[in-house]
Design an enzyme around this catalytic site. Sequence first.
Site, mmCIF file in Angstrom:
data_model
loop_
_atom_site.group_PDB
_atom_site.id
_atom_site.type_symbol
_atom_site.label_atom_id
_atom_site.label_comp_id
_atom_site.label_asym_id
_atom_site.label_seq_id
_atom_site.Cartn_x
_atom_site.Cartn_y
_atom_site.Cartn_z
ATOM 1 N N CYS A 96 -11.248 70.623 -4.669
ATOM 2 C CA CYS A 96 -10.782 70.966 -3.489
ATOM 3 C C CYS A 96 -11.253 70.539 -2.177
ATOM 4 O O CYS A 96 -11.705 71.417 -1.478
ATOM 5 C CB CYS A 96 -10.072 72.244 -3.646
ATOM 6 S SG CYS A 96 -8.938 72.887 -4.936
ATOM 7 N N PRO A 123 -43.163 58.336 -8.327
ATOM 8 C CA PRO A 123 -41.926 57.849 -8.646
ATOM 9 C C PRO A 123 -40.718 58.859 -9.444
ATOM 10 O O PRO A 123 -41.149 59.335 -10.477
ATOM 11 C CB PRO A 123 -41.883 56.557 -9.138
ATOM 12 C CG PRO A 123 -43.050 56.800 -10.048
ATOM 13 C CD PRO A 123 -44.104 57.522 -9.439
HETATM 14 N N1 LLP Z 1 -42.857 62.945 -4.154
HETATM 15 C C1 LLP Z 1 -42.429 63.791 -3.114
HETATM 16 C C2 LLP Z 1 -43.287 64.630 -2.558
HETATM 17 C C3 LLP Z 1 -41.026 64.040 -2.663
HETATM 18 O O1 LLP Z 1 -40.639 64.915 -2.053
HETATM 19 C C4 LLP Z 1 -40.018 63.035 -3.684
HETATM 20 C C5 LLP Z 1 -38.876 63.275 -3.315
HETATM 21 C C6 LLP Z 1 -40.436 62.224 -4.542
HETATM 22 C C7 LLP Z 1 -42.053 62.372 -4.808
HETATM 23 C C8 LLP Z 1 -39.717 61.300 -5.402
HETATM 24 O O2 LLP Z 1 -39.046 60.473 -4.759
HETATM 25 P P1 LLP Z 1 -38.243 59.291 -5.434
HETATM 26 O O3 LLP Z 1 -39.082 58.253 -5.992
HETATM 27 O O4 LLP Z 1 -37.276 59.940 -6.583
HETATM 28 O O5 LLP Z 1 -37.466 58.730 -4.368
HETATM 29 N N2 LLP Z 1 -31.823 64.127 -3.039
HETATM 30 C C9 LLP Z 1 -32.080 62.933 -2.567
HETATM 31 C C10 LLP Z 1 -33.535 62.403 -2.649
HETATM 32 C C11 LLP Z 1 -34.644 63.585 -2.255
HETATM 33 C C12 LLP Z 1 -36.043 63.038 -2.454
HETATM 34 C C13 LLP Z 1 -36.916 64.324 -2.255
HETATM 35 N N3 LLP Z 1 -38.180 64.085 -2.480
HETATM 36 C C14 LLP Z 1 -31.293 61.633 -3.182
HETATM 37 O O6 LLP Z 1 -30.373 61.981 -3.774
HETATM 38 O O7 LLP Z 1 -31.174 60.533 -2.842
#
Ligand code: LLP
Length: 463
Positions: free
Chosen positions: A391, A321
């Site tokens: 901008c 997470p």
């Molecule tokens: N593990 C892996 C292999 C991942 O690729 C990711 C996120 C995570 C864990 C963690 O995911 P989380 O629990 O934070 O959802 N920039 C996007 C999110 C991209 C996530 C990429 N990978 C946003 O702002 O929503």
Amino acid sequence: MSRSAHPAGPRHADVLPEGHYTAPPADLNALDPKVWAETVTRDDQGVLTVGGIDVRRLAEEFGTPAYVLDETDFRSRARAWRTAFGQDADVFYAGKAFLSRAVVRWLHEEGLNLDVCSGGELATALSAGMPADRIAFHGNNKSVAEIRRAVEAGVGRIVLDSFQEIVRVAHIAQELGKRQRVQIRVTVGVEAHTHEFIATAHEDQKFGIPLAGGQAAEAVRWALRLDGIELIGIHSHIGSQIFDMSGFEVAAHRVVGLLKEIRDEHGVELPEIDLGGGLGIAYTSDDDPREPHEIAKALTEIVTRECESARLRTPRISVEPGRAVVGPTAFTLYEVGTIKPLDHLRTYVSVDGGMSDNIRTALYDAEYSVALVSRSSDAEPMLTRVVGKHCESGDIVVRDAFLPADLAPGDLVAVPATGAYCRSMASNYNHVLRPPVVAVRDGEARVIVRRETEEDLLRLDVG
Ligand code: LLP
């Protein structure tokens, strides 16, 4: 400009434009604990405080915009994940959500492991003393230098994402006289119910090796044949900001299916399974995230059940997470600048940051809420769009939000739930300086990532 010197702008009754809003909330001063960090409250004067500190003091001392992170909340969320999964599982915090040396130390102290996905994140983790064997190294295109650094440092696992990488990591490890522990990341063909850009387990995308068509099984054959690597498990990450556990159910079913195939073909029972991250948080009051203990219970039950029916020993589970640990722990504090009421539309409220400190609204159509925090107000609600200073007309922080109609330049507003993927995706668009991250705990505030300066910008510009 005094509080009454600008036209009040459209009231909700006049509002015609399309949007994600429903009716204005009954009380604009109320703070929904779902979206605000644990220690956030309003004091007797109606001023928002965090960790016992008045936001006006934070603005004065550290300037705006600023990300304000509630350390108490971060630690209790980290601990909740750790406790929920217990000693028979591992929790890897996904550093991409937000990483700094202070965060690495908190994670270390709270017993979490760390997932990094670049040389920069690895360097941050190592420099803050995270033991290398508690680090997982991710990425779909790790460079040879990054792999070498990770193997040399002795990271606990490298998550392999392609056939080239299987060979590359094995070769580098052998060259260094090591045997690197690895997992293979597979795509299980699940469509996670989230924005297309943050869904990662359907097959038509760049991450992982597809289970379908036998590619993942072939990758396992490669990995088991090579001396430089020790295959310890299979990894699946189905996407981000997910509330529905059924995607994890399908993923676990398919990954366990692969573990069974591996046992039948090679006589090997892989000891680990990683189900990735992706658990959703509340950005607005409409979101209902699950608690870590419910998630842990559900995932453990799913994997145990699948393994029992496949007659496999239940592997050690890990999860990653990011957002669910750090997302709700921070808010972005802005000062209100210009206010522009547009007849029959809405009032545009400009703040002193924007898409450079929060690209998520522009990129994913993400929804946020916003509150007036330097005072409370009994004025009637006005429909606003909170925009930045860049901008670009897509420079929107909060697309549809009700703020009090007496809002004035100089007021402080805060956007909650910006702890994840805001500072880590911040940019210098328009040469705007990236805001600091201020950690607050028990009446004390300290900068953990300082504000960028013009000197920082000019240092990179070598002329
Ligand atoms: N593990 C892996 C292999 C991942 O690729 C990711 C996120 C995570 C864990 C963690 O995911 P989380 O629990 O934070 O959802 N920039 C996007 C999110 C991209 C996530 C990429 N990978 C946003 O702002 O929503």
